[in-house]
Design an enzyme around this catalytic site. Structure first.
Site, PDB file in Angstrom:
ATOM      1  N   HIS A   1     -45.197  64.842  -8.896  1.00  0.00           N
ATOM      2  CA  HIS A   1     -44.367  65.215  -7.753  1.00  0.00           C
ATOM      3  C   HIS A   1     -42.916  65.261  -8.195  1.00  0.00           C
ATOM      4  O   HIS A   1     -42.462  64.411  -8.964  1.00  0.00           O
ATOM      5  CB  HIS A   1     -44.554  64.179  -6.637  1.00  0.00           C
TER       6      HIS A   1
ATOM      7  N   CYS B   1     -43.094  71.216  -4.182  1.00  0.00           N
ATOM      8  CA  CYS B   1     -42.081  70.194  -4.463  1.00  0.00           C
ATOM      9  C   CYS B   1     -41.210  70.572  -5.665  1.00  0.00           C
ATOM     10  O   CYS B   1     -40.015  70.248  -5.693  1.00  0.00           O
ATOM     11  CB  CYS B   1     -42.725  68.831  -4.676  1.00  0.00           C
TER      12      CYS B   1
END
Length: 319
Positions: free
Chosen positions: A259, A15
């Site tokens: 994230h 990510c």
């Protein structure tokens, strides 16, 4: 979905790289330079970066292929399946372009897209001797306070000269010994794309924690209105200091695990949110939710501003 906004699959913990690729794709100056390049390089980071960015420019709806780029990064010690810091990976990719691209003139041109040139300044507070030098940064590290802060205040603080006393005294060539000093940076020139790193991770007694505090940032920025004359080098001669926000790298979670996603301003002036393979149109108000102040929301971690000609500033501001 507009051209240049394809999603990217999350392979393990990719990510971070995915969010950075989206910001690179939104930097059309970089895409144009790489598109015009006729590479002879083999198995290099700039070669695979070019491939994935050009693939992201197509109007296909499925995620763009980027496994080869991830594998190439892994071979260059930006490991897959490892939690990464976005600013560190950003700088590593730019440095690998410099090291591996055979066209050195183009490599310098790419670096110049992000290159902030500063004057290093050191003054002895006793004899007033001044020592200066020239350096550059590809990303400006913004120290943030744990109370409410603003990007403008962070920029001012970065260019404030700091007094060094006691154990922090610096050596003065004229005095021949360590003396209380004033040290810092003065601005010489700004790049076409200004990258600002909000330093939300803080180390204390061997423990790293994330600062979720609120840091506001504007959609448009005029550096000359933020900095005082004292923050500018005598060599500063840049008249165009208007910038418009073009990408926000967002971190959700804490210091140990999180994230990354990205908010991107497209050429059509609309905002989009890229969360791995998902890309959707959003409002500026949603981007503002990344200011911080809440443990539940993702917080802006890197901000990229594009220099905007003064005549177009109002056009961008009204988008």
């Amino acid at each position: 979905m507009p051209i240049g906004l394809r999603g990217l699959l999350n392979y393990g913990l990719s990510c971070c790289v995915n969010a950075l690729l989206q910001s690179f794709s939104a930097t059309w100056e970089l895409v144009d330079l790489l598109e015009g390049w006729n590479p002879v390089d083999k198995e290099s980071v700039p070669l695979y970066l070019r491939k994935v960015l050009l693939a992201m420019q197509s109007d296909q709806s499925q995620p763009a292929p980027h496994k080869d780029f991830l594998h190439c990064l892994d071979r260059n010690y930006i490991r897959n399946n490892v939690q990464q810091d976005a600013d560190e990976v950003f700088l590593s990719i730019l440095n690998l372009i410099q090291q591996q691209m055979s066209d050195k003139a183009l490599a310098q041109e790419i670096q110049s897209l992000y290159k902030v040139t500063v004057e290093t300044y050191l003054q002895c507070l006793e004899c007033k001797y001044i020592e200066t030098g020239t350096s550059f940064l590809l990303s400006l590290p913004m120290h943030i306070r744990e109370s409410h802060d603003s990007l403008e205040d962070c920029i001012r603080f970065f260019f404030e000269l700091q007094e060094l006393r006691d154990g922090d005294k610096c050596y003065c060539e004229r005095c021949g010994e360590k003396k209380p000093s004033k040290q810092g940076f003065k601005l010489i020139s700004l790049p076409p794309v200004l990258c600002l790193h909000l330093k939300r991770f803080r180390n204390s007694h061997g423990y790293t924690r994330k600062l979720h505090c609120k840091v506001t940032f504007p959609e448009t920025l005029n550096i000359s209105e933020i900095l005082t004359v004292e923050a500018l080098s005598e060599h500063y001669a840049q008249s165009d200091s208007q910038y418009s926000l073009c990408a926000v790298i967002v971190h959700s979670g804490d210091a140990m695990f999180g994230h990354y996603t990205a908010y991107l301003r497209h050429k059509d002036q609309s905002w989009y949110h890229a969360n791995d393979s998902s890309v959707r149109q959003v409002s500026w108000k949603e981007v503002q939710n990344t200011y911080g102040g809440s443990l539940r929301e993702g917080t802006a971690y890197m901000l990229l501003y594009r220099r905007t000609p003064e005549g177009k500033q109002q056009e961008w501001s009204s988008g």
